[in-house]
Write a protein that holds these residues in place. Structure first.
Motif, PDB file in Angstrom:
ATOM      1  N   VAL A  90     -18.849   2.045  -4.111  1.00 19.37           N
ATOM      2  CA  VAL A  90     -17.557   1.543  -4.570  1.00 19.37           C
ATOM      3  C   VAL A  90     -16.438   2.028  -3.654  1.00 19.37           C
ATOM      4  CG1 VAL A  90     -18.380   1.629  -6.965  1.00 19.37           C
ATOM      5  CG2 VAL A  90     -17.026   3.522  -6.071  1.00 19.37           C
ATOM      6  N   GLU A  91     -15.295   1.362  -3.753  1.00 22.47           N
ATOM      7  CA  GLU A  91     -14.029   1.884  -3.233  1.00 22.47           C
ATOM      8  C   GLU A  91     -13.272   2.486  -4.412  1.00 22.47           C
ATOM      9  OE1 GLU A  91     -13.561   2.013  -0.131  1.00 22.47           O
ATOM     10  OE2 GLU A  91     -13.780   0.120   0.944  1.00 22.47           O
ATOM     11  N   THR A  92     -12.700   3.675  -4.237  1.00 25.78           N
ATOM     12  CA  THR A  92     -12.077   4.405  -5.334  1.00 25.78           C
ATOM     13  C   THR A  92     -10.674   4.855  -4.972  1.00 25.78           C
ATOM     14  OG1 THR A  92     -14.220   5.264  -6.058  1.00 25.78           O
ATOM     15  CG2 THR A  92     -12.282   6.425  -6.850  1.00 25.78           C
ATOM     16  N   VAL A  93      -9.770   4.750  -5.935  1.00 27.00           N
ATOM     17  CA  VAL A  93      -8.455   5.397  -5.858  1.00 27.00           C
ATOM     18  C   VAL A  93      -8.295   6.200  -7.144  1.00 27.00           C
ATOM     19  CG1 VAL A  93      -5.958   5.073  -5.782  1.00 27.00           C
ATOM     20  CG2 VAL A  93      -7.438   3.589  -4.428  1.00 27.00           C
ATOM     21  N   TYR A  94      -7.916   7.468  -7.020  1.00 30.26           N
ATOM     22  CA  TYR A  94      -7.713   8.270  -8.225  1.00 30.26           C
ATOM     23  C   TYR A  94      -6.516   9.188  -8.056  1.00 30.26           C
ATOM     24  CZ  TYR A  94     -10.308  12.002  -5.736  1.00 30.26           C
ATOM     25  OH  TYR A  94     -10.738  12.931  -4.829  1.00 30.26           O
ATOM     26  N   ALA A 157       9.619  -0.300  -4.287  1.00 28.08           N
ATOM     27  CA  ALA A 157       9.541  -1.392  -3.315  1.00 28.08           C
ATOM     28  C   ALA A 157       8.581  -1.055  -2.185  1.00 28.08           C
ATOM     29  CB  ALA A 157      10.928  -1.695  -2.760  1.00 28.08           C
ATOM     30  N   ALA A 158       8.469   0.231  -1.844  1.00 23.18           N
ATOM     31  CA  ALA A 158       7.598   0.664  -0.747  1.00 23.18           C
ATOM     32  C   ALA A 158       6.311   1.238  -1.324  1.00 23.18           C
ATOM     33  CB  ALA A 158       8.287   1.713   0.111  1.00 23.18           C
ATOM     34  N   PRO A 159       5.192   1.045  -0.652  1.00 23.96           N
ATOM     35  CA  PRO A 159       3.931   1.589  -1.163  1.00 23.96           C
ATOM     36  C   PRO A 159       3.924   3.109  -1.159  1.00 23.96           C
ATOM     37  CG  PRO A 159       3.641   0.666   1.038  1.00 23.96           C
ATOM     38  CD  PRO A 159       5.015   0.287   0.594  1.00 23.96           C
ATOM     39  N   THR A 160       3.284   3.667  -2.164  1.00 23.38           N
ATOM     40  CA  THR A 160       3.122   5.119  -2.251  1.00 23.38           C
ATOM     41  C   THR A 160       2.080   5.612  -1.255  1.00 23.38           C
ATOM     42  OG1 THR A 160       3.674   5.024  -4.608  1.00 23.38           O
ATOM     43  CG2 THR A 160       2.537   6.997  -3.820  1.00 23.38           C
ATOM     44  N   LEU A 161       0.965   4.900  -1.180  1.00 22.50           N
ATOM     45  CA  LEU A 161      -0.142   5.263  -0.294  1.00 22.50           C
ATOM     46  C   LEU A 161      -0.547   4.038   0.503  1.00 22.50           C
ATOM     47  CD1 LEU A 161      -2.407   7.202   0.685  1.00 22.50           C
ATOM     48  CD2 LEU A 161      -3.772   6.393  -1.266  1.00 22.50           C
ATOM     49  N   VAL A 162      -0.529   4.145   1.819  1.00 27.11           N
ATOM     50  CA  VAL A 162      -1.003   3.079   2.702  1.00 27.11           C
ATOM     51  C   VAL A 162      -2.386   3.472   3.213  1.00 27.11           C
ATOM     52  CG1 VAL A 162      -0.598   1.819   4.843  1.00 27.11           C
ATOM     53  CG2 VAL A 162       1.328   2.409   3.367  1.00 27.11           C
ATOM     54  N   ILE A 163      -3.375   2.658   2.903  1.00 23.81           N
ATOM     55  CA  ILE A 163      -4.753   2.914   3.338  1.00 23.81           C
ATOM     56  C   ILE A 163      -4.992   2.046   4.573  1.00 23.81           C
ATOM     57  CG2 ILE A 163      -7.178   2.908   2.653  1.00 23.81           C
ATOM     58  CD1 ILE A 163      -6.149   2.884  -0.293  1.00 23.81           C
ATOM     59  N   HIS A 164      -4.960   2.658   5.735  1.00 24.01           N
ATOM     60  CA  HIS A 164      -5.022   1.897   6.992  1.00 24.01           C
ATOM     61  C   HIS A 164      -6.368   1.213   7.185  1.00 24.01           C
ATOM     62  CE1 HIS A 164      -1.300   3.923   7.913  1.00 24.01           C
ATOM     63  NE2 HIS A 164      -1.888   5.108   7.916  1.00 24.01           N
ATOM     64  N   HIS A 165      -7.450   1.923   6.783  1.00 24.54           N
ATOM     65  CA  HIS A 165      -8.789   1.406   7.080  1.00 24.54           C
ATOM     66  C   HIS A 165      -9.736   1.753   5.934  1.00 24.54           C
ATOM     67  CE1 HIS A 165      -7.287   0.898  11.163  1.00 24.54           C
ATOM     68  NE2 HIS A 165      -6.887   2.152  11.105  1.00 24.54           N
ATOM     69  N   LEU A 166      -9.994   0.787   5.063  1.00 27.88           N
ATOM     70  CA  LEU A 166     -11.019   0.980   4.050  1.00 27.88           C
ATOM     71  C   LEU A 166     -12.367   1.178   4.740  1.00 27.88           C
ATOM     72  CD1 LEU A 166      -9.890  -1.837   1.605  1.00 27.88           C
ATOM     73  CD2 LEU A 166      -9.696   0.630   1.184  1.00 27.88           C
ATOM     74  N   LYS A 167     -13.179   2.048   4.229  1.00 33.42           N
ATOM     75  CA  LYS A 167     -14.400   2.452   4.923  1.00 33.42           C
ATOM     76  C   LYS A 167     -15.628   1.638   4.553  1.00 33.42           C
ATOM     77  CE  LYS A 167     -12.294   5.553   7.226  1.00 33.42           C
ATOM     78  NZ  LYS A 167     -12.046   5.291   8.670  1.00 33.42           N
ATOM     79  N   ARG A 168     -15.592   1.002   3.386  1.00 30.50           N
ATOM     80  CA  ARG A 168     -16.752   0.228   2.991  1.00 30.50           C
ATOM     81  C   ARG A 168     -16.641  -1.208   3.505  1.00 30.50           C
ATOM     82  NH1 ARG A 168     -20.492   1.620  -0.011  1.00 30.50           N
ATOM     83  NH2 ARG A 168     -20.781  -0.570  -0.598  1.00 30.50           N
ATOM     84  N   PRO A 169     -17.765  -1.943   3.580  1.00 30.44           N
ATOM     85  CA  PRO A 169     -17.714  -3.337   4.011  1.00 30.44           C
ATOM     86  C   PRO A 169     -16.840  -4.172   3.071  1.00 30.44           C
ATOM     87  CG  PRO A 169     -19.979  -2.534   4.016  1.00 30.44           C
ATOM     88  CD  PRO A 169     -19.161  -1.479   3.344  1.00 30.44           C
ATOM     89  N   THR A 170     -16.218  -5.206   3.622  1.00 32.10           N
ATOM     90  CA  THR A 170     -15.368  -6.100   2.834  1.00 32.10           C
ATOM     91  C   THR A 170     -16.247  -7.085   2.076  1.00 32.10           C
ATOM     92  OG1 THR A 170     -13.596  -5.880   4.470  1.00 32.10           O
ATOM     93  CG2 THR A 170     -13.453  -7.733   2.940  1.00 32.10           C
TER      94      THR A 170
END
Length: 366
Positions: A90-94, A157-170
């Motif tokens: 999975v992809e996770t944000v916590y 208006a602005a993102p709190t966390l910018v994830i530049h590169h998700l690590k799992r396959p799309t």
């Protein structure tokens, strides 16, 4: 009204109308925790403890996920997952409510084969400082497009966390809301939108180029019990003879996430990563190392280094995060030299990175 503004309004309008609002009932979700329907501070929703709820729709790939949640002050890790292939991938944000305002108050983490990896992925693009209120509703929104994502906490208006590169396959998958602790978390107003062009506002950084000398390709063994390494100062041949091998390419940072190809379990918590270093003469070279949790380095079959970087190993605040914190000087002979590194894991991330900046007179072969 000019044509450009009209086009923007039409885009935002079409995106908004594509939202799917999902009630918290068993027709839409699979419950795998203690779920109670309740109204809190005027919002109808659920309280969730000791588990997760899984949206039955398994076709979410790109778009938005939004909901409201409340957080308690206890030490726990509530959040959500997306692009769920199964419970182990999975992809996770916590969120870490006990770390409000600190650099790890929110965390993105990929999970491969059931192995969490927050010790490998931290800092810019993975975690950040944010202040959010406790015991009241806050709004959470994810926007995701292919390998990029951004998270909003509160109505900013602005993102709190910018994830530049998700690590799992799309790949498309399910969505879940999670709280594996007894501390109370509430959820309300869940909705999501499927779109390959969500209106993202973050500044995304390109994938960094590898630092000179980074070892990017390794042969990685099948997993084995770390206890088999504790009896001698040389490679145990009975173990070596039964290993199987496959190639694993590191990320540009040099990080080798071993959980991509090996499942961690009791009695199978270690692997070897190996390369062959061909030297044009006898010489000593510095090898910089990062690992999680423990490492043993062998050159030509002999043990030359052992290190411990697991959670709490240096002091009670050390998180066990992986970086180039360690180094070993390798005495190389003329000709081929076998470099084997055993990496053993307990929890938090199973990984290795290595760099030899001075490769004068060397050829490194996997």
């Amino acid at each position: 009204m000019n044509a450009r503004l009209i086009a923007l309004l039409l885009f935002v309008s079409s995106y908004t109308f594509g939202q799917t609002v999902v009630p918290f009932d068993s027709s839409a979700w699979v419950f795998a925790g203690k779920v109670t329907q309740e109204t809190f501070q005027g919002k109808a929703g659920i309280s969730l403890t000791n588990g997760s709820i899984y949206l039955k729709d398994s076709t979410f790939k790109n778009g938005s996920i939004e909901f409201d949640m409340t957080l308690s002050k206890e030490r726990y890790f509530p959040g959500f997952c997306f692009r769920i292939q199964d419970k182990a991938n999975v992809e996770t944000v916590y969120l870490r409510p006990h770390q409000v305002g600190n650099p790890d108050a929110i965390q993105y983490m990929p999970v491969f084969n059931g192995q969490e990896a927050w010790q490998l992925y931290y800092g810019d693009g993975y975690s950040t400082a944010v202040t959010y209120p406790l015991n009241t509703w806050i709004h959470v929104k994810l926007l995701v497009r292919d390998a990029q994502a951004e998270v909003y906490i509160g109505n900013t208006a602005a993102p709190t966390l910018v994830i530049h590169h998700l690590k799992r396959p799309t790949k498309a998958g399910q969505i879940s809301l999670n709280n594996d602790a007894p501390a109370l978390t509430r959820f309300a107003n869940f909705q999501y939108t499927k779109s390959d062009t969500p209106p993202m506002a973050g500044t995304f950084k390109p994938e960094p180029t590898p630092q000179p000398g980074t070892i990017l390709t390794w042969q990685v063994s099948s997993p084995f019990d770390e206890k088999l390494l504790q009896t001698d100062y040389s490679l145990p041949q009975l173990l070596v003879n039964r290993l199987t091998w496959q190639t694993l390419t590191a990320e540009n940072s040099g990080k080798l996430n071993l959980s991509r190809i090996s499942k961690l379990s009791e009695g199978n918590n270690s692997v070897f990563a190996k390369v062959t270093i061909v030297s044009d003469k006898p010489q000593i070279k510095k090898l910089q190392l990062g690992f999680s949790d423990r490492a043993k380095v062998y050159v030509n079959g002999g043990l030359v280094y052992t290190g411990h970087d697991e959670f709490g190993s240096r002091d009670y605040r050390f998180l066990g995060t992986m970086g180039y914190f360690d180094a070993v000087y390798l005495a190389l002979k003329k000709g081929p030299n076998d470099l084997w590194i055993a990496i053993s894991e307990t929890f938090g991330g199973w990984g290795l990175q290595a760099m030899m900046t001075d490769q004068t007179g060397l050829t490194i072969n996997r």
